[in-house]
Write a protein that holds these residues in place. Sequence first.
Motif, PDB file in Angstrom:
ATOM      1  N   GLN A 148       0.657  -1.172   0.153  1.00  0.00           N
ATOM      2  CA  GLN A 148       0.114   0.088  -0.054  1.00  0.00           C
ATOM      3  C   GLN A 148       0.791   1.416  -0.096  1.00  0.00           C
ATOM      4  O   GLN A 148       0.318   2.300  -0.173  1.00  0.00           O
ATOM      5  N   VAL A 149       2.153   1.228   0.278  1.00  0.00           N
ATOM      6  CA  VAL A 149       2.929   2.450   0.085  1.00  0.00           C
ATOM      7  C   VAL A 149       3.513   2.606  -1.230  1.00  0.00           C
ATOM      8  O   VAL A 149       3.907   1.946  -1.949  1.00  0.00           O
ATOM      9  N   ASP A 150       3.224   3.883  -1.451  1.00  0.00           N
ATOM     10  CA  ASP A 150       3.666   4.210  -3.107  1.00  0.00           C
ATOM     11  C   ASP A 150       5.036   4.432  -3.105  1.00  0.00           C
ATOM     12  O   ASP A 150       5.764   4.828  -2.282  1.00  0.00           O
ATOM     13  N   THR A 151       5.719   3.814  -4.063  1.00  0.00           N
ATOM     14  CA  THR A 151       7.045   4.018  -4.716  1.00  0.00           C
ATOM     15  C   THR A 151       6.893   4.388  -6.085  1.00  0.00           C
ATOM     16  O   THR A 151       5.990   4.091  -6.951  1.00  0.00           O
ATOM     17  N   CYS A 152       7.992   4.705  -6.777  1.00  0.00           N
ATOM     18  CA  CYS A 152       8.178   4.916  -8.169  1.00  0.00           C
ATOM     19  C   CYS A 152       8.079   3.625  -8.953  1.00  0.00           C
ATOM     20  O   CYS A 152       7.661   3.583 -10.076  1.00  0.00           O
ATOM     21  N   GLY A 153       8.079   2.430  -8.158  1.00  0.00           N
ATOM     22  CA  GLY A 153       7.837   1.092  -8.937  1.00  0.00           C
ATOM     23  C   GLY A 153       6.465   0.660  -8.713  1.00  0.00           C
ATOM     24  O   GLY A 153       6.053  -0.654  -9.350  1.00  0.00           O
ATOM     25  N   SER A 154       5.513   1.353  -8.148  1.00  0.00           N
ATOM     26  CA  SER A 154       4.162   0.830  -7.993  1.00  0.00           C
ATOM     27  C   SER A 154       3.453   0.873  -9.560  1.00  0.00           C
ATOM     28  O   SER A 154       3.723   1.647 -10.052  1.00  0.00           O
TER      29      SER A 154
END
Length: 369
Positions: free
Chosen positions: A24-30
Motif C-alpha cells: 500500500q506504500v507508494d513507490t516509483c515502482g508501483s
Amino acid sequence: MEPYSSLLSLLLTLSASITAVHSQVDTCGSDLSTFLPSPFNASGLDCKPIWNGFILRYSQNQDNILSIVLSAVYTSGWVGIGFSNDGMMIGSSAMVGWIGDGRAYIEQYHLLGQTSSDVIVNEGQLLATDVAPAVVLFGANIYLAFQLNFSASVPRQALLFAFSTRSPNSYQLTQHDDKTSISFDFSAGNSAYSSYPYQLKRKHGMLAIFGWGVLLPLGAIVARYCRQIDPLWYYLHVVIQFVGFIIGLAGVVAGIALYDRLHSNITMHRALGISILVLGALQVIAFFIRPEKDCKLRKYWNWCHHWVGRLALFLAAVNIALGIQIGGANYSWKVVYGIILAVILITISVLEIMLWTSWTRKTASPSAF
C-alpha cells in the motif's frame, strides 16, 4: 507438532500482513494501471520522490500537454500542488484534491493572498485539457491526476507542495500544516529540484526580531529607567546593546543571503534594513568616541545618542512588521511579535509614568537646610 504448526501459521499470517501493508506504500515502482484511469495509468510516466512522502509522476508530449500524477500519504484533509512564477504562494495557481463525504474532489485555486478568503476556487491560470482530472484513494495514499496545456514546452517550473489534515469547508481551504517550494526540471531524463530557502527566511526573521526587536529596546529601557543602580545600569546597557547589534547584524547577513537567492522586489524592506544597520553602527562607533562628563561636547553627544537610538528602534519595529507581512508569515508570527511589541510599549508607559511622578515629587519637595 501442533504448536509448531500454529507458530508457522502465525508467522505466515504476519508475513502476509506486512506484505499487504508494504504494497500500500507508494513507490516509483508501483503499478498504477489497476486503479487510475487512462491516460494516467500509463507505465511511461517519469517519477521523482519530492518531499515528505510526496511522489511526482509526469510526462510531457510534443503538443506541450503536461500529465501529472501526484501521490501522498493521506488520512484526511487536502493535498495540493501549485505552479508559481517566483516560488512564492501569492499569484500562483494550484490543483488541490481531497476526499470528503464519500466523494473525491479536485479543483483549481487561484492563490491571491495568505488568507482563506484570498484563495479562490475555480479560478487560476492553469489551462486544462479535455481529459477529466481524477482523485483516487488507494491504500494509504491519495493520487491527484490531471493534465495541463501550455503554450510552449515547460523545461523548468517553480512548484509548490502543501497539505492540511483539515478538510475544506464549502470548498474553502484550511491553512496548510506544512509546505515547500522547489524548482523542478521537466526536461526528459534530467529531473532535479532545489528547495526554496524557508529555513533561511525563518532565521532572518527570528534574528531580526530578537536582535532589533527585543534586545535593543531592552537595552534602551535599562539606560533610561535604571539609572539609580549606577554603574551597573551602564554595563548592562552596553552588553545588551552590543549583543543585540551582533544578532541584528546576523539577521541582516541572512537577509542579504536570502535576497541573493530570491531577488525579490522588496525595496522598502531592504532600504529600512540598511538604514537601521547604519544607525546601529553609528551607536557602536559613538561608544568609542564618548566624551568625558565635563566635556562641553558631552551634551551634544547625549542628544545624538538618544535620538539616533530612538529612531533606530522605531524603524526596526516598522521594518519587522513589514517583513512579517511581505514574507507571507503565518498568523503565529504576527501574534508573537504583537505580544512582544505590546509588552514593550506597556512597560515603557508604566516606567515613564513612574519616572515623571518621581521627578515631580523631587521638584515639589522643599530643599533641605
